[in-house]
Design an enzyme around this catalytic site. Structure first.
Site, PDB file in Angstrom:
ATOM      1  N   TYR A  35       0.843  -1.080   0.136  1.00  0.00           N
ATOM      2  CA  TYR A  35      -0.060   0.026  -0.080  1.00  0.00           C
ATOM      3  C   TYR A  35       1.031   1.071  -0.148  1.00  0.00           C
ATOM      4  O   TYR A  35       1.941   1.171  -0.485  1.00  0.00           O
ATOM      5  CB  TYR A  35      -0.823  -0.093   1.370  1.00  0.00           C
ATOM      6  N   LYS A  39      -5.728  -1.979  -2.398  1.00  0.00           N
ATOM      7  CA  LYS A  39      -6.843  -1.627  -1.229  1.00  0.00           C
ATOM      8  C   LYS A  39      -7.459  -2.884  -1.025  1.00  0.00           C
ATOM      9  O   LYS A  39      -7.936  -3.186   0.159  1.00  0.00           O
ATOM     10  CB  LYS A  39      -8.005  -0.700  -1.914  1.00  0.00           C
TER      11      LYS A  39
HETATM   12  C1  LIG Z   1      -4.938   6.690   0.650  1.00  0.00           C
HETATM   13  C2  LIG Z   1      -5.636   7.067  -0.358  1.00  0.00           C
HETATM   14  O1  LIG Z   1      -6.616   6.851  -0.981  1.00  0.00           O
HETATM   15  C3  LIG Z   1      -4.754   8.139  -1.353  1.00  0.00           C
HETATM   16  O2  LIG Z   1      -3.937   8.691  -0.986  1.00  0.00           O
HETATM   17  O3  LIG Z   1      -5.450   8.323  -2.500  1.00  0.00           O
HETATM   18 MG   LIG Z   2      -6.985   7.218  -2.765  1.00  0.00          MG
END
Ligand SMILES: CC(=O)C(=O)O
Ligand SMILES: [Mg+2]
Ligand SMILES: NC(=O)C1=CN([C@@H]2O[C@H](COP(=O)(O)OP(=O)(O)OC[C@H]3O[C@@H](n4cnc5c(N)ncnc54)[C@H](O)[C@@H]3O)[C@@H](O)[C@H]2O)C=CC1
Length: 572
Positions: free
Chosen positions: A110, A183
């Site tokens: 992530y 995600k």
């Molecule tokens: C965390 C997230 O969804 C973003 O940085 O777009």
């Molecule tokens: Mg995002």
């Protein structure tokens, strides 16, 4: 579990996987494969004798070996590629490893490393994951979704992106699929969403990044993003097909450009089970951070003044949730909006400003109000530094994607007028954070209450170790998805989002010196349970639940969580 491989079913009664697959078909399916952990009986029945080395390992042994392999990778991108390959080989083992080392591995699957993986997508590509829908072939939408092999009752969740506004790094076209895949990993790691019941979808409408269009290895549609009419028709065709094929699935939207993000959410939110993570998830986690920070500072939310830097998808989503929370705290709608000053690329949002976008308008200040404030000609409005000097905010939030925008002068000016400044540099990945915690603590004499979008290590000042909360929507969306599924909610309501925010804020006590204002990532599973319980209750209160919720809701939430264990498997 029809999506796995032809001739495979997972019983909802006894949890047993029954499969007619044999030999390499089993080993090549990441959902069936358990490699060296297949027992001798399973090897015999599934035609695997001789196809795997003789020793039978436990999952613990496999996990220890995989962890050593992970640790031996030379850099973070290589670690990301390693984990992707593991996921493609043996999905249960991947989730076991991720769950065991969440704080270490979340930054790899992530933010921030997923950003690098997306930039390098067409180079590091090994195999496809998810469903790739093309604006050039809208007739194939339904058949492509069907090709996943999943049936009407098999899907709880679809994360879709069009790759236009990935984290803070912009348009990365087809590589954006990796944010949807990332995600989904978080949904499973944090809330036990069964990975077999999820789908990642790339809505490929082209890219405006010239480097990608010129790159012979680029794997997406090689043309600029399509015009609005074609875009809307394509999105509509996707929603129609997805809701027809998978009527109970939550449609999660990720990293769309700001005007599309807002328009798409507004079009479908009342009609279907849908959620925009960057608007609603970010709004809720930020509300949680502010509630927790404000509690530690002592003043009521309605008495705070908020300056928001970067009034795009995330920024305005945050402004809306803060405004609504202030209304709930006793202010009128006008008073609440009046406590928020939003700054974008042309300075403070003011009415009549050139380029002001529809969704920003509710937060534009009257021009007369700031007539004698310093305007910057080049910028075309009032700069952030002047806004901070004039407003004396107690809360400063960054969602601009502009690394380092919270300068020492700005932060010192803010800190001169407030005891416990709440400062939230939310932009991702790490290099785009508006400020780093060590600087914020140095400039405020250790008084700042901080949370960041990407993870930061603790900071030592004057003998106090400050733990930095991660204000990332990852604290929200997994529990939101789980709670929605448990209550069988038909819609995501504002009440469910506020409930999620309050549940997160209640997971931590930021009054102790150095305590984080948000619960730590290694407690993400407990946080997600608390969020899911609160969300399920709110769904009932808002009249959108199809399943009653009683005192057993926490047990039901926990029971609904998938665990990374090898289920019994039988050859049929
Ligand atoms: C965390 C997230 O969804 C973003 O940085 O777009
Ligand atoms: Mg995002
Ligand atoms: N921590 C979290 O959970 C989340 C963090 N984010 C982060 O927030 C940032 C923005 O994301 P989105 O809102 O989706 O993007 P966006 O593109 O919709 O919004 C960015 C906004 O910043 C403005 N901006 C650009 N340059 C600026 C400048 N020099 N000064 C002031 N404003 C400027 C843009 O005009 C735009 O309105 C990204 O870095 C993203 O990673 C987004 C969602 C969740």
């Amino acid at each position: 579990m029809r999506g796995v491989i032809m001739g495979t079913e997972r019983s909802t009664v006894d949890g047993v996987i029954r499969t007619s697959a044999r030999g390499h078909s089993v080993l090549n399916s990441p959902r069936l494969n358990r490699g060296t952990a297949f027992t001798r009986r399973e090897r015999r029945e599934l035609g695997l004798v001789g196809l795997v080395p003789p020793q039978v390992l436990t999952q613990d042994q496999q996990a220890a070996r995989a962890y050593a392999q992970f640790r031996s990778q030379p850099d973070d991108l290589a670690k990301n590629v390693y984990l992707t390959a593991l996921r493609d080989r043996n999905e249960v083992l991947f989730h076991r490893l991720l769950g065991d080392h969440l704080a270490e591995m979340l930054p790899i699957v992530y933010t921030p490393t997923v950003g690098t993986a997306i930039e390098r997508y067409s180079y590091e590509y090994r195999r496809p994951r998810g469903v790739y829908l093309s604006v050039d072939d809208p007739d194939a939408i339904e058949s492509s979704l069907r090709a996943s092999g999943l049936g009407a009752d098999d899907v709880d969740l679809i994360v879709a992106t069009d790759g236009e506004a990935i984290l803070g790094i912009g348009d990365w076209g087809v590589g954006g699929i990796d944010i949807a895949v990332g995600k989904l990993a978080v949904y499973t790691a944090a809330a036990g969403v069964d990975p077999a019941r999820t789908l990642a979808v790339m809505l490929d409408v082209g890219t405006d990044r010239q480097d990608l269009l010129d790159d012979p290895l680029y794997l997406g549609n090689r043309h600029p993003r399509v015009d609005r009419d074609r875009y809307d028709a394509f999105i509509d065709a996707y929603v129609t097909a997805a809701t027809k094929l998978f009527p109970d699935a939550l449609l999660h939207w990720e990293d769309f450009g700001s005007s599309n993000a807002r328009r798409v959410l507004d079009r479908y939110r009342e009609k279907t089970l849908t959620f925009n993570d960057d608007i609603q998830g970010t709004g809720a986690v930020n509300l949680a951070a502010v509630l927790s920070g404000v509690r530690a500072g002592g003043a009521a939310l309605r008495d705070h003044r908020v300056v928001l830097f970067g009034a795009g998808t995330a920024g305005v989503g945050i402004a809306e949730q803060l405004r609504d929370a202030m209304i709930a705290d006793g202010l009128t709608s006008r008073e609440a909006a009046g406590r928020i000053w939003a700054v974008d690329r042309h300075g403070l949002l003011t009415d009549g400003q050139q380029g002001l976008r529809d969704f920003q308008m509710p937060f534009a200040r009257r021009r007369a109000e700031v007539a004698d404030w310093r305007h910057d000609e080049d910028l075309g409005g009032v700069p952030l530094a002047e806004v901070v000097d004039r407003v004396r905010p107690s809360v400063l939030i960054g969602t601009s994607g502009q690394g380092g925008a919270f300068t020492e002068d700005i932060v010192r000016s803010m800190a001169a007028h407030t005891d416990r400044p709440v400062i939230l540099p939310l932009s991702n990945p790490t290099r785009l954070a508006e400020a780093v915690p060590a600087d914020l603590l140095a400039w405020t004499g250790g008084r700042a209450l901080i949370a960041t979008g990407s993870p930061f290590a603790p900071v030592e000042t004057d003998g106090v170790t400050h733990h930095i909360g991660q204000a990332n929507n990852a604290l929200v969306f997994p529990g939101l998805g789980l709670g929605t599924a448990v209550a069988r909610a038909g819609r995501i309501t504002d009440g469910m989002l506020v409930a999620a925010a309050r549940a997160i804020a209640d997971q931590t006590d930021a009054t102790a010196p150095g305590a984080p204002i948000l619960p730590p990532i290694d407690r993400l599973r407990d946080t997600s349970v608390a969020v899911a319980v609160a969300v399920a209750r709110a769904a009932v209160a808002d009249g959108v639940a199809r399943e009653p919720v009683d005192d057993t809701v926490e047990e039901r939430v926990r029971a609904a969580m998938w665990l990374p264990e090898y289920p019994p498997i039988e050859a049929v």
